[in-house]
Design an enzyme around this catalytic site. Structure first.
Site, PDB file in Angstrom:
ATOM      1  N   ASP A  49     -21.329  52.296  21.910  1.00  0.00           N
ATOM      2  CA  ASP A  49     -20.004  52.826  22.166  1.00  0.00           C
ATOM      3  C   ASP A  49     -19.800  54.076  21.301  1.00  0.00           C
ATOM      4  OD1 ASP A  49     -17.408  53.064  23.139  1.00  0.00           O
ATOM      5  OD2 ASP A  49     -17.019  50.917  23.028  1.00  0.00           O
ATOM      6  N   GLU A  82      -6.891  51.083  24.580  1.00  0.00           N
ATOM      7  CA  GLU A  82      -7.588  50.460  23.445  1.00  0.00           C
ATOM      8  C   GLU A  82      -6.623  50.029  22.355  1.00  0.00           C
ATOM      9  OE1 GLU A  82     -11.371  52.346  22.544  1.00  0.00           O
ATOM     10  OE2 GLU A  82     -11.297  53.410  24.444  1.00  0.00           O
TER      11      GLU A  82
END
Length: 1006
Positions: A621, A811
């Protein structure tokens, strides 16, 4: 995947030319300087369109403070512009000239200068000019930067030749990408991030006299010219001027083939000469230099032939062009050979540096120069959320990516890039693309075909812009609605998540990967491995996040049953890549404590690759290895040895490339591990057909945002609507009714699309093309009155529809407790009270997770969970007006209060507002018959289960569910909710008889 905001990121521009720093260095015959700002009060603090200085930032804390302060040491006059700042995202200030007045002409000057009071903090400050366009907020941005590495006042001089066109962000679709200087609208400064400091500035003015080298420049039509061996490359050399005026002095361009890996006389015929563009030559005039290559019989890797250009009288190109003689005659180039043999051949030829490059992924906006693609043999680039070309059109995306791919052709083996993007609900970075409901809405449809079709449309639109790789789908099993990524999940039940994995086939095609070469398929990514949806509230250590990127504490049995299960299905479906989670995994009872997933070799190597048999590659990521404890070398070593094959290092690609090579050379990472990683990456590139067709196939671009694609999104939006309450049959609406519409989300395309739309966090307003819920209702119904805040009179209406809910986030920014909660805003609550107090009403909740309705539920006649339906508000209107029935079901449990969280199907204690699987219908007839009907359905369910008939089993259990729901009505108790929710899980796992038995228990508990 975490993404920093890329709109005004100071870190993206660190490779730009620095300011010339000096005192006044102008020649004796230069004209007097032209004042721009003296900061004595002549320019006010005011927002455009008025003349003035104003601040801006990524959130309320990021704009700096400004004042005109009297200082004894002011370099000019008595006052200076001073301020303080403490910026976490981005922030700065701008001086815009008045929109109502003509733009300024700076073309007679050499550059701009000003005084800066250095704080010696070592940070870069970006300075940009606003050139051309309609006004200061609709102009082209040209930028450079300087480093604050001194103390006290210094005058900085910046020749206009030092400014470069911003590639990471432009406020408009691009004008001409020429710094014209004849229509200037002001300037802006972006202040440093990550330091709390102060600044002062004074005396902004134009200096010097412009010469032709400022107004004229020489360009080539490309930087790289690939050519088959034995053929000739034509390098077009053009002279261009500001404002397209003819040149007033001659421009000469001396050229010569020199250097490179090609051998003069053997690989190419050397050329040398000079081109002259006489005074009076029109701007845009071109000459061509031809470089002929020579053919031999040997197979060879690619060879470079740089063409050195020496320019007099104009600004030279930023880099010399180079001809590249294509690699040829080598086995890996033979498309007829099996992929495995091609990979082995190519791998055997590669150096360690080239292998390290293949394992490196950089953010496109962070490239110091496009030439770094070849210099570091980069294997991949990505666009983070909001990292888009200018203009943000399909054509510009394809052109941008083709330009990057062209750079990769200048490497020895011409290994194409694999470009990745987060297309998590359609091609969501692209304006005008078809935006699907977010995954939570897709889960609510309970329809695997909808997931498949959504993936299919997404893949077609993504690949048509030249992108072969999608960082989707998210296979997280969300277990706590306080998580800011809840909407990225298909639901709280692993069985539901697995049933929606048909999206992988929509994206990739056949599990074998045979369809990946098609122009409408992309490589998919299963993320985030593993258990990102199970993080414990309060466990996050990332900034102000409360749950995202935290710690998941589970027994090994819970890990296998809840979080790992969807990944085996993804592997079986042939998913091409897997992305680990930022979060940590703490398996209770193993005494190891929390382990960052990017460092968890037992899970990545042991479970994913070895046990599950995953043969794709693992991509990290965004900057995630930086969160592993230890120094950078340790981060690299640990993550690669744990099984990561490609590392997303958006800004640190140079450091990563060197560190990885050093770690291998030192023996701390084995050559075998590197070869495994690179083999996995190359395998997917070969499967995608990138070696044969590295450039964009835009033949499908006409379908982007087409009526056909939007019809798929409309259907998905309609099926995702979950009817939670419908007292008195308020829904569906009738076309004859006069409808009063209110609420913050009724007419806002940005809010209904949610985060990850055009930008990382998404935003409210008209951010892309589509139909709002209000617009859909107006097309579907007749008399509709709209008042966002319900301030318009309510008299004379038959029914009210109040559309409320959340504004966009992504997020951990959206975590509850990080500036967010699960209750309506005061304005939405007031709108509900007013409308529902005046008439029968339906409330639609547009959100990425359940909202706590609380004491207002009793006043609401009909309640709908609309989730984040995307750009097709027509789909919502379709069910509101009965064009199609409500059929959606809750993909997660709807709590009564935050104190209940986390609450999920299967919990021992389970007393929700609405249970998992709940969803009323507006079908004209609902099954009846009570216990006798349930007995018959139980028998039929057992037969379907024994026969393995999924279609029949689902239909039987659905009949039982609708029958039970009708009796439960709004009298949902813990005794009925638990077996009801359990039944939906059993249905998804193929246990139809047990599902009916549970529904029967719920029926009896009412």
């Amino acid at each position: 995947m975490r993404r920093t905001a890329l709109l005004v990121s100071a870190t993206l521009l660190t490779g730009l030319l620095p300011f010339a720093v000096a005192g006044p260095a102008s020649g004796a015959d230069d004209p007097a300087p032209v004042p721009v700002d003296n900061f004595e009060g002549e320019i006010p603090f005011a927002n455009p369109p008025a003349e003035g200085i104003f601040t801006w930032g990524s959130d309320t804390d990021d704009p700096p403070t400004l004042e005109l302060a009297a200082r004894d040491d002011a370099p000019q006059g008595e006052k200076v512009l001073s301020g303080t700042y403490d910026i976490s995202g981005y922030g700065g200030f701008t001086h815009d000239f008045a929109f109502a007045e003509p733009a300024h002409d700076w073309s007679a000057s050499k550059g701009i200068r000003f005084w800066w009071d250095g704080q010696n903090n070592g940070k870069k400050v970006n300075f940009e000019l606003k050139d051309g366009g309609a006004n200061g907020e609709a102009s082209e941005l040209w930028t450079t930067s300087f480093t604050d590495d001194w103390t006290g006042w210094k005058q900085l001089e910046i020749p206009f030749t030092d400014f470069t066109y911003r590639t990471d962000y432009q406020p408009v679709g691009g004008i001409d990408q020429v710094l014209g200087l004849t229509e200037m609208w002001g300037y802006a400064l972006t202040l440093p991030v990550g330091v709390q400091d102060q600044f002062a500035m004074d005396g902004v003015e134009l200096y010097g006299k412009a010469d032709q080298s400022l107004r004229a420049n020489v360009v080539t039509d490309a930087a790289v010219y690939p050519v088959e061996e034995g053929r000739s490359a034509a390098v077009k050399i053009t002279v261009a001027t500001t404002g397209s005026a003819p040149i007033d002095e001659p421009v000469t361009v001396a050229y010569e083939t020199a250097g490179g890996t090609g051998e003069s006389g053997k690989d190419y015929t050397p050329v040398k000469g000079e081109l002259t563009f006489p005074a009076g030559t029109a701007s845009g005039t071109s000459r061509t230099v031809t470089v002929a290559t020579l053919r031999d019989k040997a197979g060879e890797n690619a060879e470079t032939v740089p063409l050195k250009l020496t320019v007099t009288g104009a600004k030279a190109p930023a880099e010399n062009p180079q001809v590249v003689i294509d690699a040829h005659g080598l086995p890996y180039l033979d498309a007829k050979l099996p992929v495995k043999k091609r990979v082995a051949d190519l791998l055997s030829r590669m150096s360690l540096a080239e292998k390290a490059g293949q394992m490196t992924q950089a953010e496109r906006g962070a490239l110091t120069t496009p030439g770094d693609i070849a210099a570091y043999d980069l294997g991949s680039l990505l666009s983070g959320g909001g990292s888009t070309p200018t203009p943000n059109t399909p054509e510009a995306w394809a052109k941008m990516i083709d330009g990057f791919q062209l750079r990769a052709q200048a490497t020895r083996f011409q290994i194409p890039l694999i470009y990745g993007v987060d297309a998590v609900h359609g091609h969501n970075n692209l304006v005008g693309a078809t935006i699907m409901p977010h995954n939570i809405g897709i889960g609510a449809t309970r329809d695997p075909q909808v997931a498949y079709e959504a993936g299919k449309v997404t893949a077609a639109e993504v690949r048509a812009t030249g992108i072969p790789w999608d960082f989707a789908p998210c296979l997280c099993v969300t277990r706590d609605e306080r998580w800011g990524r809840t909407y990225e999940s298909f639901g709280e039940d692993p069985a539901l998540v697995e049933s929606m994995e048909t999206v992988i086939q929509g994206l990739q095609g056949a599990p074998s990967g045979k369809d990946l070469k098609r122009n409408d398929k992309v490589l998919a990514t299963a993320k985030h491995f593993v258990a990102d949806g199970g993080t414990e509230y309060g466990s996050s250590t990332t900034g102000t996040y409360t749950i995202d990127q935290g710690i998941t504490k589970v027994t090994r049995q819970e890990l296998e049953a809840v979080h790992l299960a969807p990944y085996q299905d993804a592997v079986d479906r042939g998913v091409g890549t897997v992305m680990p989670s930022y979060s940590s995994l703490d398996i209770l009872g193993d005494s190891e404590g929390p382990v960052k997933m990017h460092a968890d070799a037992a899970m990545i190597n042991g479970v994913l690759k070895d046990r599950m048999g995953f043969d794709g590659f693992v991509i990290s990521d965004w900057q995630a290895i930086d969160q592993i404890p230890g120094d950078y070398a340790s981060d690299v070593r640990t993550s690669v040895n744990a099984g990561l094959d490609m590392i997303m290092v958006p800004y640190a690609y140079k450091d990563f490339h060197k560190t990885l090579s050093d770690e291998v050379t030192a023996g701390r990472i084995s050559g075998k591990r590197i070869d495994d990683a690179v083999s996995r990456i190359l395998t997917q590139k070969f499967k995608l057909g990138l070696f044969e067709k590295p450039y964009a196939d835009t033949s499908g671009a006409a379908a982007i945002g087409s009526a056909e694609h939007r019809a798929v999104a409309r259907e998905a939006a309609a099926e995702s609507q979950v009817l939670l309450k419908n007292a008195g049959g308020v829904l569906p609406l009738k076309k004859s009714q006069k409808v009063y519409v209110a609420g913050s989300n009724a007419d806002d395309i940005g809010n209904q699309a949610g985060g990850w739309t055009i930008t990382w966090q998404g935003s409210s307003g008209k951010i892309t093309d589509g139909t709002t819920i209000l617009e859909g209702m107006r097309k579907a119904g007749s008399a509709v009155t709209y008042s966002k805040d319900a301030s318009a009179p309510t008299d004379g209406h038959d029914v009210g529809v109040v559309v409320v809910g959340e504004t966009p986030y992504a997020e951990g920014i959206g975590d509850v407790g990080n500036g967010n909660d699960l209750v309506f805003s005061a304005a939405d609550r007031a709108a509900v009270d007013k409308v529902c107090g005046a008439m029968k009403c339906a409330v639609l909740i547009v959100s990425g997770r359940p909202q706590l309705v609380g004491d207002q539920l009793g006043d609401i006649d009909a309640l709908v969970a609309s989730w984040l339906p995307g750009t097709e508000g027509d789909g919502v209107a379709d069910v509101l007006y009965g064009k199609r029935a409500f059929t959606g079901q809750l993909p997660l449990t709807w709590p009564k209060s935050e104190a209940q969280l986390p609450i999920n199907v299967g919990d021992a204690s389970y007393d929700p507002q609405f249970p998992y699987g709940w969803g009323l219908t507006t079908l004209t007839s609902v099954p009846g018959g009570g216990t006798s009907a349930l007995k018959a359905l139980a028998v039929a369910a057992a037969v379907a289960e024994k026969a393995g008939s999924e279609t029949a089993g689902r239909a039987i259990v659905t009949k039982a569910r609708l029958l039970v729901q009708q009796k439960m009505g709004q009298t949902i108790t813990a005794a009925s909710a638990k077996p009801f929710a359990d039944a939906d899980h059993l249905l998804l796992t193929g246990r139809y008889a047990q599902a009916v038995a549970k529904l029967t228990a719920a029926y009896r508990a009412v």
